[in-house]
Write a protein that holds these residues in place. Structure first.
Motif, PDB file in Angstrom:
ATOM      1  N   LYS A 108      42.784   1.184  30.005  1.00 15.57           N
ATOM      2  CA  LYS A 108      41.926   2.034  29.175  1.00 15.57           C
ATOM      3  C   LYS A 108      42.695   2.810  28.111  1.00 15.57           C
ATOM      4  O   LYS A 108      42.160   3.069  27.049  1.00 15.57           O
ATOM      5  N   GLY A 109      43.933   3.156  28.380  1.00 15.58           N
ATOM      6  CA  GLY A 109      44.708   3.955  27.428  1.00 15.58           C
ATOM      7  C   GLY A 109      45.414   3.129  26.368  1.00 15.58           C
ATOM      8  O   GLY A 109      45.941   3.673  25.402  1.00 15.58           O
ATOM      9  N   ASP A 110      45.428   1.809  26.540  1.00 14.65           N
ATOM     10  CA  ASP A 110      46.176   0.939  25.632  1.00 14.65           C
ATOM     11  C   ASP A 110      45.373   0.663  24.366  1.00 14.65           C
ATOM     12  O   ASP A 110      44.257   0.164  24.426  1.00 14.65           O
ATOM     13  N   LYS A 111      45.945   0.990  23.216  1.00 16.82           N
ATOM     14  CA  LYS A 111      45.256   0.835  21.928  1.00 16.82           C
ATOM     15  C   LYS A 111      45.025  -0.625  21.556  1.00 16.82           C
ATOM     16  O   LYS A 111      44.129  -0.930  20.797  1.00 16.82           O
ATOM     17  N   LYS A 112      45.882  -1.519  22.074  1.00 19.53           N
ATOM     18  CA  LYS A 112      45.850  -2.915  21.627  1.00 19.53           C
ATOM     19  C   LYS A 112      44.940  -3.824  22.450  1.00 19.53           C
ATOM     20  O   LYS A 112      44.726  -4.964  22.056  1.00 19.53           O
ATOM     21  N   THR A 113      44.418  -3.336  23.574  1.00 19.30           N
ATOM     22  CA  THR A 113      43.583  -4.192  24.422  1.00 19.30           C
ATOM     23  C   THR A 113      42.099  -3.960  24.139  1.00 19.30           C
ATOM     24  O   THR A 113      41.697  -2.930  23.604  1.00 19.30           O
ATOM     25  N   LYS A 114      41.289  -4.927  24.532  1.00 20.47           N
ATOM     26  CA  LYS A 114      39.836  -4.825  24.348  1.00 20.47           C
ATOM     27  C   LYS A 114      39.288  -3.625  25.120  1.00 20.47           C
ATOM     28  O   LYS A 114      38.448  -2.878  24.612  1.00 20.47           O
ATOM     29  N   ARG A 115      39.768  -3.438  26.351  1.00 23.25           N
ATOM     30  CA  ARG A 115      39.295  -2.326  27.189  1.00 23.25           C
ATOM     31  C   ARG A 115      39.670  -0.986  26.553  1.00 23.25           C
ATOM     32  O   ARG A 115      38.882  -0.029  26.584  1.00 23.25           O
ATOM     33  N   GLY A 116      40.853  -0.911  25.964  1.00 19.18           N
ATOM     34  CA  GLY A 116      41.280   0.312  25.287  1.00 19.18           C
ATOM     35  C   GLY A 116      40.438   0.614  24.062  1.00 19.18           C
ATOM     36  O   GLY A 116      40.125   1.771  23.770  1.00 19.18           O
ATOM     37  N   LYS A 117      40.050  -0.438  23.339  1.00 15.15           N
ATOM     38  CA  LYS A 117      39.196  -0.263  22.157  1.00 15.15           C
ATOM     39  C   LYS A 117      37.815   0.225  22.562  1.00 15.15           C
ATOM     40  O   LYS A 117      37.230   1.087  21.902  1.00 15.15           O
ATOM     41  N   ILE A 118      37.278  -0.323  23.659  1.00 15.47           N
ATOM     42  CA  ILE A 118      35.972   0.106  24.163  1.00 15.47           C
ATOM     43  C   ILE A 118      36.034   1.577  24.573  1.00 15.47           C
ATOM     44  O   ILE A 118      35.144   2.364  24.251  1.00 15.47           O
ATOM     45  N   ASN A 119      37.118   1.953  25.247  1.00 15.28           N
ATOM     46  CA  ASN A 119      37.302   3.326  25.722  1.00 15.28           C
ATOM     47  C   ASN A 119      37.391   4.315  24.557  1.00 15.28           C
ATOM     48  O   ASN A 119      36.814   5.397  24.619  1.00 15.28           O
ATOM     49  N   ARG A 120      38.081   3.933  23.498  1.00 13.73           N
ATOM     50  CA  ARG A 120      38.239   4.812  22.337  1.00 13.73           C
ATOM     51  C   ARG A 120      37.043   4.759  21.392  1.00 13.73           C
ATOM     52  O   ARG A 120      36.880   5.634  20.544  1.00 13.73           O
ATOM     53  N   GLY A 121      36.248   3.691  21.485  1.00 11.45           N
ATOM     54  CA  GLY A 121      35.092   3.534  20.602  1.00 11.45           C
ATOM     55  C   GLY A 121      35.479   3.061  19.216  1.00 11.45           C
ATOM     56  O   GLY A 121      34.820   3.387  18.235  1.00 11.45           O
ATOM     57  N   THR A 122      36.557   2.278  19.137  1.00 12.39           N
ATOM     58  CA  THR A 122      37.024   1.772  17.848  1.00 12.39           C
ATOM     59  C   THR A 122      36.918   0.258  17.817  1.00 12.39           C
ATOM     60  O   THR A 122      36.648  -0.379  18.819  1.00 12.39           O
ATOM     61  N   PHE A 123      37.163  -0.288  16.630  1.00 10.78           N
ATOM     62  CA  PHE A 123      37.113  -1.733  16.445  1.00 10.78           C
ATOM     63  C   PHE A 123      38.447  -2.191  15.870  1.00 10.78           C
ATOM     64  O   PHE A 123      39.197  -1.418  15.310  1.00 10.78           O
ATOM     65  N   GLY A 124      38.719  -3.486  16.019  1.00 13.03           N
ATOM     66  CA  GLY A 124      39.959  -4.054  15.498  1.00 13.03           C
ATOM     67  C   GLY A 124      39.968  -5.556  15.705  1.00 13.03           C
ATOM     68  O   GLY A 124      38.923  -6.175  15.854  1.00 13.03           O
TER      69      GLY A 124
END
Length: 44
Positions: free
Chosen positions: A3-19
Motif C-alpha cells: 500500500k505504501g509503494d508509489k510504483k505498484t497498482k495497490r499503492g496507486k489505489i491507496n493514494r488515489g493517483t493514476f500512472g
C-alpha cells in the motif's frame, strides 16, 4: 511492496493517483450518441 509503494497498482489505489501502472479508464461514446435520432427516415 504494498500500500505504501508509489510504483505498484495497490499503492496507486491507496493514494488515489493514476500512472503507468493504473491508467485512467476513458469513457467510450455511447451508442445513442453515435446514432443521430434526428436523422431517422420520415414515415409517410
Amino acid at each position: 511492496m504494498g500500500k505504501g509503494d508509489k510504483k505498484t497498482k495497490r499503492g496507486k489505489i491507496n493514494r488515489g493517483t493514476f500512472g503507468a501502472r493504473r491508467p485512467r479508464i476513458k469513457k467510450r461514446p455511447s451508442i445513442e450518441n453515435k446514432l443521430d435520432i434526428s436523422k431517422k427516415a420520415k414515415i409517410k
